[in-house]
Design an enzyme around this catalytic site. Structure first.
Site, mmCIF file in Angstrom:
data_model
loop_
_atom_site.group_PDB
_atom_site.id
_atom_site.type_symbol
_atom_site.label_atom_id
_atom_site.label_comp_id
_atom_site.label_asym_id
_atom_site.label_seq_id
_atom_site.Cartn_x
_atom_site.Cartn_y
_atom_site.Cartn_z
ATOM 1 N N GLY A 10 0.877 -1.129 -0.049
ATOM 2 C CA GLY A 10 -0.166 -0.029 0.004
ATOM 3 C C GLY A 10 1.009 1.062 -0.027
ATOM 4 N N LEU A 12 1.726 3.631 2.536
ATOM 5 C CA LEU A 12 2.668 3.680 3.620
ATOM 6 C C LEU A 12 3.728 2.706 3.554
ATOM 7 C CD1 LEU A 12 3.341 5.168 6.000
ATOM 8 C CD2 LEU A 12 1.973 3.836 7.348
ATOM 9 N N ASP A 37 -1.760 -12.894 5.561
ATOM 10 C CA ASP A 37 -3.416 -12.240 5.614
ATOM 11 C C ASP A 37 -3.637 -11.928 7.227
ATOM 12 O OD1 ASP A 37 -6.032 -11.471 5.687
ATOM 13 O OD2 ASP A 37 -6.634 -13.406 4.455
ATOM 14 N N ALA A 61 -4.541 -2.245 5.703
ATOM 15 C CA ALA A 61 -6.121 -1.905 6.073
ATOM 16 C C ALA A 61 -6.939 -1.808 4.882
ATOM 17 C CB ALA A 61 -5.795 -0.537 6.450
ATOM 18 N N TYR A 62 -8.427 -1.761 5.257
ATOM 19 C CA TYR A 62 -9.208 -1.549 4.364
ATOM 20 C C TYR A 62 -9.555 -0.206 4.296
ATOM 21 C CZ TYR A 62 -13.760 -1.948 1.841
ATOM 22 O OH TYR A 62 -14.631 -1.672 1.047
ATOM 23 N N ASP A 103 -8.132 10.380 11.222
ATOM 24 C CA ASP A 103 -8.806 11.388 11.508
ATOM 25 C C ASP A 103 -10.180 11.120 11.712
ATOM 26 O OD1 ASP A 103 -8.522 11.050 8.882
ATOM 27 O OD2 ASP A 103 -8.967 13.382 8.675
ATOM 28 N N TYR A 126 -16.418 3.015 7.971
ATOM 29 C CA TYR A 126 -14.530 2.975 8.081
ATOM 30 C C TYR A 126 -14.235 3.573 9.233
ATOM 31 C CZ TYR A 126 -9.827 4.523 7.025
ATOM 32 O OH TYR A 126 -8.649 4.816 7.155
ATOM 33 N N LYS A 130 -12.431 1.391 12.457
ATOM 34 C CA LYS A 130 -10.621 2.056 12.631
ATOM 35 C C LYS A 130 -10.890 2.295 14.150
ATOM 36 C CE LYS A 130 -7.490 2.389 10.528
ATOM 37 N NZ LYS A 130 -6.460 1.479 9.999
#
Ligand SMILES: NC(=O)c1ccc[n+]([C@@H]2O[C@H](COP(=O)([O-])OP(=O)(O)OC[C@H]3O[C@@H](n4cnc5c(N)ncnc54)[C@H](OP(=O)(O)O)[C@@H]3O)[C@@H](O)[C@H]2O)c1
Length: 291
Positions: A10, A12, A37, A61-62, A103, A126, A130
């Site tokens: 991804g 990051l 996974d 992450a999703y 955030d 979402y 988180k």
């Protein structure tokens, strides 16, 4: 120090991979869903038995904020079960878990930067996943460093910077929301921060920090600057959130206070426009190389 990076294909994770050669004190194992996974607790346990590490940086992450409203099961599995599996294994093996949150755990109705102590109230699914991920880590008893960040972009993956550059070249006008305020964050800056602060984290429990680049912008300001720095001739016009409805509601003010991370680790945080300039120069160099 041996570090496992999950979700490393991804934005990051890719930036951490790019920086890895500059951190010669660390040895890295990079995995994505094909190798590990994180939603499979047995796979996580086995992997860590076969590959002992001191630190896990969870970049998996999703992240599809709107799709999460309908793809609830998979969003929950990746953003809640995944971190919980990593945290449980980390607690058993005394591994430090570095986890990234968002955030979007805040409702964003205040007009002052959110501190780590402010009440959370996610507006969409979402953000809720988180937040549950954060709670699962806290409950595991693992040594953990949770970093909430915002408006992440990088030279890799699909993100606002790359999308605006693409649409800017294709269209005569971009109509962009100007009443949502936040702080764009270059994934390189976050990646460096994570790698720099790991050895300085001395606590034996879990703590939360906020990190974004310095300064604030609306999505309109951000798009305008992307187009300008890219030298693209395209009009950028401000519109309201009401004119651009999305499946998941967004906070109108999602600026994070970085006082705690800045003071705890004596950080100098780059200003978002300077980092954007660096990212665009890099994208242009990458495009030149490809052509
Ligand atoms: N992007 C933002 O604007 C933003 C803002 C605030 C916070 N954050 C947080 O910052 C962190 C990094 O975000 P990012 O933008 O770098 O995310 P990203 O680009 O979407 O990368 C996530 C990576 O995780 C992988 N992954 C998905 N399911 C997995 C699984 N079950 N096991 C292992 N890997 C899996 C993904 O693979 P696939 O692509 O194949 O699914 C992808 O490579 C996330 O925690 C995110 O919530 C992001």
């Amino acid at each position: 120090m041996r570090i496992l990076v999950t979700g490393s294909n991804g934005q990051l994770g890719s930036e951490i991979r790019q920086l890895a050669p500059s951190y010669s004190d660390y040895s890295f194992i990079f995995t994505d869903v094909a190798e590990l996974d994180i939603t499979e607790s047995g796979a996580v346990k086995n992997f860590l038995t076969e590959n002992p590490v001191d630190v896990i940086i969870n970049c998996a992450a999703y992240t599809s904020v709107d799709k999460a409203e309908t793809e609830r099961t998979i969003a929950y599995r990746i953003n809640v079960d995944g971190p919980e599996n990593l945290a449980n294994a980390a607690a058993k093996k005394n591994i430090l878990l570095v986890h990234i949150s968002t955030d979007y755990v805040f409702e964003g109705t205040h007009s002052k930067p959110a501190t780590e102590l402010d009440p959370v109230k996610p507006m969409g699914f979402y953000g809720a996943t988180k937040l549950f991920g954060e709670k699962a880590i806290r409950n595991s008893g693992a040594r953990a460093l949770i970093i909430r960040t915002s408006w992440l972009y990088s030279a890799y993956g699909v993100n606002f910077v790359k999308t605006m550059r693409k649409y800017g070249l294709e269209r005569g006008e971009l109509r962009i929301v100007s009443d949502q305020i936040g702080s764009p964050t270059y994934a390189v800056d976050l990646a460096k921060t994570i790698l720099d602060i790991i050895p300085q984290y001395k606590r034996h429990d879990c703590d939360i920090f906020h990190y974004s680049d310095e300064g604030v912008a609306s999505w309109y300001d951000f798009a305008w600057e992307i187009v300008r720095l890219s030298g693209i001739e395209c009009a950028v016009s401000p519109i309201s959130t009401e004119e651009y409805p999305s499946p998941a509601p967004r906070p109108s003010y999602s600026v994070l206070s970085k006082a705690k991370i800045r003071q705890t680790f004596s950080l100098e945080i780059p200003y978002w426009r300077d980092s954007l300039k660096a990212c665009i120069a890099r994208l242009e160099a990458m495009e030149k190389q490809e052509s």
